[in-house]
Design a protein around this motif. Structure first.
Motif, PDB file in Angstrom:
ATOM      1  N   CYS A   1       0.840  -1.185   0.000  1.00 35.62           N
ATOM      2  CA  CYS A   1       0.000   0.000   0.000  1.00 35.62           C
ATOM      3  C   CYS A   1       0.883   1.246   0.000  1.00 35.62           C
ATOM      4  O   CYS A   1       1.952   1.261   0.618  1.00 35.62           O
ATOM      5  CB  CYS A   1      -0.898  -0.018   1.241  1.00 35.62           C
ATOM      6  SG  CYS A   1      -2.008   1.395   1.410  1.00 35.62           S
ATOM      7  N   TYR A   2       0.447   2.288  -0.693  1.00 34.07           N
ATOM      8  CA  TYR A   2       1.193   3.539  -0.775  1.00 34.07           C
ATOM      9  C   TYR A   2       0.242   4.719  -0.626  1.00 34.07           C
ATOM     10  O   TYR A   2      -0.892   4.670  -1.106  1.00 34.07           O
ATOM     11  CB  TYR A   2       1.921   3.641  -2.121  1.00 34.07           C
ATOM     12  CG  TYR A   2       2.615   4.962  -2.335  1.00 34.07           C
ATOM     13  CD1 TYR A   2       3.903   5.177  -1.862  1.00 34.07           C
ATOM     14  CD2 TYR A   2       1.976   6.003  -3.007  1.00 34.07           C
ATOM     15  CE1 TYR A   2       4.542   6.390  -2.048  1.00 34.07           C
ATOM     16  CE2 TYR A   2       2.607   7.223  -3.198  1.00 34.07           C
ATOM     17  CZ  TYR A   2       3.892   7.408  -2.719  1.00 34.07           C
ATOM     18  OH  TYR A   2       4.515   8.610  -2.909  1.00 34.07           O
ATOM     19  N   ALA A   3       0.725   5.790   0.018  1.00 35.32           N
ATOM     20  CA  ALA A   3      -0.075   6.995   0.163  1.00 35.32           C
ATOM     21  C   ALA A   3       0.811   8.225   0.135  1.00 35.32           C
ATOM     22  O   ALA A   3       1.913   8.222   0.690  1.00 35.32           O
ATOM     23  CB  ALA A   3      -0.872   6.958   1.470  1.00 35.32           C
ATOM     24  N   ASP A   4       0.333   9.279  -0.539  1.00 32.01           N
ATOM     25  CA  ASP A   4       0.969  10.590  -0.521  1.00 32.01           C
ATOM     26  C   ASP A   4       0.247  11.453   0.498  1.00 32.01           C
ATOM     27  O   ASP A   4      -0.980  11.576   0.442  1.00 32.01           O
ATOM     28  CB  ASP A   4       0.884  11.274  -1.884  1.00 32.01           C
ATOM     29  CG  ASP A   4       1.893  10.756  -2.879  1.00 32.01           C
ATOM     30  OD1 ASP A   4       1.544  10.646  -4.073  1.00 32.01           O
ATOM     31  OD2 ASP A   4       3.037  10.479  -2.478  1.00 32.01           O
ATOM     32  N   ASN A   5       1.006  12.071   1.399  1.00 33.06           N
ATOM     33  CA  ASN A   5       0.431  12.910   2.437  1.00 33.06           C
ATOM     34  C   ASN A   5       1.068  14.294   2.414  1.00 33.06           C
ATOM     35  O   ASN A   5       2.292  14.408   2.370  1.00 33.06           O
ATOM     36  CB  ASN A   5       0.626  12.273   3.817  1.00 33.06           C
ATOM     37  CG  ASN A   5      -0.156  12.975   4.897  1.00 33.06           C
ATOM     38  OD1 ASN A   5      -1.391  12.993   4.862  1.00 33.06           O
ATOM     39  ND2 ASN A   5       0.542  13.544   5.872  1.00 33.06           N
ATOM     40  N   GLY A   6       0.242  15.333   2.418  1.00 28.83           N
ATOM     41  CA  GLY A   6       0.753  16.693   2.415  1.00 28.83           C
ATOM     42  C   GLY A   6       1.291  17.084   3.773  1.00 28.83           C
ATOM     43  O   GLY A   6       0.575  17.049   4.769  1.00 28.83           O
ATOM     44  N   GLU A   7       2.558  17.479   3.819  1.00 33.08           N
ATOM     45  CA  GLU A   7       3.214  17.857   5.058  1.00 33.08           C
ATOM     46  C   GLU A   7       4.125  19.046   4.797  1.00 33.08           C
ATOM     47  O   GLU A   7       5.094  18.940   4.044  1.00 33.08           O
ATOM     48  CB  GLU A   7       4.020  16.699   5.641  1.00 33.08           C
ATOM     49  CG  GLU A   7       3.183  15.462   5.942  1.00 33.08           C
ATOM     50  CD  GLU A   7       4.007  14.285   6.406  1.00 33.08           C
ATOM     51  OE1 GLU A   7       5.191  14.466   6.742  1.00 33.08           O
ATOM     52  OE2 GLU A   7       3.452  13.169   6.438  1.00 33.08           O
ATOM     53  N   GLY A   8       3.828  20.183   5.418  1.00 38.60           N
ATOM     54  CA  GLY A   8       4.655  21.370   5.266  1.00 38.60           C
ATOM     55  C   GLY A   8       4.772  21.855   3.835  1.00 38.60           C
ATOM     56  O   GLY A   8       5.825  22.377   3.447  1.00 38.60           O
ATOM     57  N   GLY A   9       3.733  21.695   3.047  1.00 37.91           N
ATOM     58  CA  GLY A   9       3.722  22.179   1.679  1.00 37.91           C
ATOM     59  C   GLY A   9       4.292  21.224   0.651  1.00 37.91           C
ATOM     60  O   GLY A   9       4.366  21.564  -0.534  1.00 37.91           O
ATOM     61  N   VAL A  10       4.694  20.036   1.073  1.00 35.22           N
ATOM     62  CA  VAL A  10       5.218  19.036   0.150  1.00 35.22           C
ATOM     63  C   VAL A  10       4.494  17.720   0.372  1.00 35.22           C
ATOM     64  O   VAL A  10       3.888  17.491   1.414  1.00 35.22           O
ATOM     65  CB  VAL A  10       6.734  18.830   0.326  1.00 35.22           C
ATOM     66  CG1 VAL A  10       7.486  20.126   0.073  1.00 35.22           C
ATOM     67  CG2 VAL A  10       7.046  18.305   1.719  1.00 35.22           C
ATOM     68  N   LEU A  11       4.560  16.858  -0.631  1.00 37.16           N
ATOM     69  CA  LEU A  11       3.984  15.533  -0.526  1.00 37.16           C
ATOM     70  C   LEU A  11       5.039  14.545  -0.069  1.00 37.16           C
ATOM     71  O   LEU A  11       6.128  14.464  -0.644  1.00 37.16           O
ATOM     72  CB  LEU A  11       3.403  15.082  -1.862  1.00 37.16           C
ATOM     73  CG  LEU A  11       2.129  15.778  -2.334  1.00 37.16           C
ATOM     74  CD1 LEU A  11       1.756  15.296  -3.728  1.00 37.16           C
ATOM     75  CD2 LEU A  11       0.986  15.522  -1.369  1.00 37.16           C
TER      76      LEU A  11
END
Length: 119
Positions: free
Chosen positions: A95-105
């Motif tokens: 499983c993979y996920a992109d998460n927005g953190e501090g303006g970056v993925l």
């Protein structure tokens, strides 16, 4: 401290079905796209299916018509329904996920779950 946790892998006969699930921790509250990848021993990791936060999906040609990806944004989960399984589907599924953190993925990977298709 597990960020993504997969479940549902196992051994199944050709033609059978399995449903994989992946649950993201509450820390990942700005997930964009989610996906399933797989990797067989000695082979390259390959993309199986993706789904955006709006529900748009894409599939590898090898699984079209057999696999279905879905997600529940409220629960931060993604699932992969696998039907008409073939021996060549045997692999570790991630499983993979992109998460927005501090303006970056930032990308996160699950630990993987083994799927074995054999008679």
């Amino acid at each position: 401290q597990v960020q993504l946790a997969e479940s549902g892998g196992g051994v199944v006969q050709p033609g059978g079905s399995l449903r994989l699930s992946c649950a993201a921790s509450r820390r990942l509250f700005r997930i964009n796209a989610m996906a399933w990848h797989r990797q067989a021993p000695g082979k390259e990791r390959e993309l199986v299916a993706t789904i955006t936060s709006s529900g748009y999906t894409n599939y590898a040609d090898s699984v079209k018509g057999r696999f279905t990806i879905s997600r529940d944004n409220a629960k931060n989960t993604v699932a992969l329904q696998m039907n008409s399984l073939k021996p060549e589907d045997t692999a570790v599924y991630y499983c993979y996920a992109d998460n927005g953190e501090g303006g970056v993925l930032k990308g996160y990977w699950g630990q993987g779950t083994q799927v074995t298709v054999s008679s």
